[in-house]
Design a protein around this motif. Structure first.
Motif, PDB file in Angstrom:
ATOM      1  N   LEU A 233       4.444 -14.178 -44.116  1.00 13.12           N
ATOM      2  CA  LEU A 233       4.990 -13.754 -42.696  1.00 13.12           C
ATOM      3  C   LEU A 233       6.059 -12.892 -42.768  1.00 13.12           C
ATOM      4  N   ALA A 234       6.021 -11.879 -41.774  1.00 11.85           N
ATOM      5  CA  ALA A 234       7.106 -10.851 -41.682  1.00 11.85           C
ATOM      6  C   ALA A 234       8.264 -11.307 -41.118  1.00 11.85           C
ATOM      7  N   THR A 235       9.560 -10.669 -41.483  1.00  9.77           N
ATOM      8  CA  THR A 235      10.709 -11.116 -40.743  1.00  9.77           C
ATOM      9  C   THR A 235      11.254  -9.931 -40.369  1.00  9.77           C
ATOM     10  N   ARG A 236      12.200 -10.128 -39.591  1.00  6.53           N
ATOM     11  CA  ARG A 236      13.346  -9.049 -38.873  1.00  6.53           C
ATOM     12  C   ARG A 236      13.638  -8.081 -39.875  1.00  6.53           C
ATOM     13  N   LYS A 237      14.279  -8.803 -41.104  1.00 11.47           N
ATOM     14  CA  LYS A 237      14.606  -7.689 -41.964  1.00 11.47           C
ATOM     15  C   LYS A 237      13.684  -6.889 -42.711  1.00 11.47           C
ATOM     16  N   THR A 238      12.358  -7.382 -43.000  1.00  3.31           N
ATOM     17  CA  THR A 238      11.069  -6.541 -43.566  1.00  3.31           C
ATOM     18  C   THR A 238      10.548  -5.619 -42.509  1.00  3.31           C
ATOM     19  N   HIS A 239      10.586  -6.102 -41.082  1.00  6.18           N
ATOM     20  CA  HIS A 239      10.276  -5.045 -39.881  1.00  6.18           C
ATOM     21  C   HIS A 239      11.357  -4.033 -39.937  1.00  6.18           C
ATOM     22  N   THR A 240      12.400  -4.406 -40.025  1.00  4.50           N
ATOM     23  CA  THR A 240      13.653  -3.369 -39.883  1.00  4.50           C
ATOM     24  C   THR A 240      13.701  -2.373 -40.965  1.00  4.50           C
ATOM     25  N   ASN A 241      13.183  -2.645 -42.351  1.00  5.10           N
ATOM     26  CA  ASN A 241      12.973  -1.847 -43.380  1.00  5.10           C
ATOM     27  C   ASN A 241      11.988  -0.906 -43.071  1.00  5.10           C
TER      28      ASN A 241
END
Length: 314
Positions: A233-241
């Motif tokens: 699952l993608a997270t806000r942290k990884t999407h932000t990256n």
């Protein structure tokens, strides 16, 4: 062209449940059916059980349970349901995903109760007989339960995987080539980075020596790792990256005001003030005005049709 996706028949409103009822999923019939051609299956009925019928449950060993009538364990459906399920599971090559009915002794994927002596369920959850057969026959096929699809993050993850699976099958139909696999991987770069960046590097290393491997072996290994990665699952942290990486492609063409606006939206997304669709929309706007041939090929900016509105809630 609609993508073929398997589904528990009761979720389409078909009255095939043990009590003659259904478990109609409006999400599936009203939203997802615009892009998915659902292929319904009720393994209980297809294996010979009647409508209505006595309810069934799983008992015994969690990994190899028996299927019996709830009120009479001597009424055993194990062989007929298992035989049908294993046979049917070999006939699903055209499917690119599967939506199962949760908690079902035939179709449940997660947290299916397997009862022990004394009438209590085992601490370890089981899996429905038919769902288990499908997942063993098609281990890379994206699967999800209808109830879990109500969760926006799980829904987005499942549909991303369905489209990736479909795109890979289309590539295989065209004929596999080393160049084709490399281009496919390049197009999924940011989808992969939004899950686990380390796996993206691992896939890159595999393809760096692509020419040293048999094409079919390479493709099988690559796609297995790809689907494993996309299952995270993608997270806000990884999407932000990922958003910040994409922003970097625009640094030479945007004005100071435009850079500030985009940076602020990405930060607002990171801090849970706006959904993902907000910075994505602005990025797409800027890339429309300042096309980049590499970014144009990225599945991340449109991994599925926009009007599914999946990024409006994550």
């Amino acid at each position: 062209m609609k993508i073929k996706v398997g589904i528990s028949s009761c979720l389409l409103g078909n009255e095939v449940r043990f009590d003659g009822g259904h478990k109609h999923s409006r999400l599936c019939t009203d939203s997802l059916s615009r892009y998915f051609e659902f292929v319904p299956e009720c393994p209980e009925v297809a294996s010979g059980m009647s409508i209505p019928r006595k309810p069934i449950r799983l008992i015994g060993e969690v990994q190899a349970p028996k299927v019996v009538a709830v009120h009479d364990n001597s009424v055993d459906y194990t062989d007929q349901l298992k035989t049908y399920s294993e046979h049917k599971a070999q006939q699903l090559d055209e499917l690119c995903g599967y939506v199962f009915m949760q908690k079902s002794p035939s179709c449940g994927v997660f947290r299916v109760k397997v009862y022990q002596e004394g009438g209590y369920p085992a601490a370890e959850p089981g899996r429905g007989v038919y769902a288990k057969a499908v997942m063993e026959a098609k281990p890379l096929l994206p699967v999800e339960e209808s109830g879990r699809l109500e969760d926006a993050v799980l829904r987005e993850s499942f549909i991303t995987r369905v489209y990736a699976y479909h795109n890979w099958q289309q590539l295989k139909k065209q004929g596999l080539s080393y160049q084709g696999i490399l281009e496919f991987h390049a197009s999924y770069k940011y989808c992969l980075m939004a899950r686990t960046p380390t796996h993206y590097v691992e896939l890159g290393r595999l393809l760096a020596d692509a020419g040293k491997h048999d094409i079919d072996d390479l493709a099988e290994h690559y796609f297995s790792l790809l689907m494993e990665n996309l299952s995270v699952l993608a997270t806000r942290k990884t999407h932000t990256n990922v958003l910040m990486h994409l922003q970097g492609y625009l640094k030479k063409v945007l004005s100071a005001k435009e850079k500030l606006e985009l940076g602020n939206l990405i930060e607002q997304y990171r801090t849970n003030q706006v959904p993902l669709i907000v910075p994505i929309t602005l990025l797409k706007h800027h890339f429309n005005n300042h096309p980049d041939p590499y970014i144009e090929k990225q599945a991340y900016l449109q991994p599925y049709p926009d009007d599914l509105s999946l990024r409006n809630a994550i």
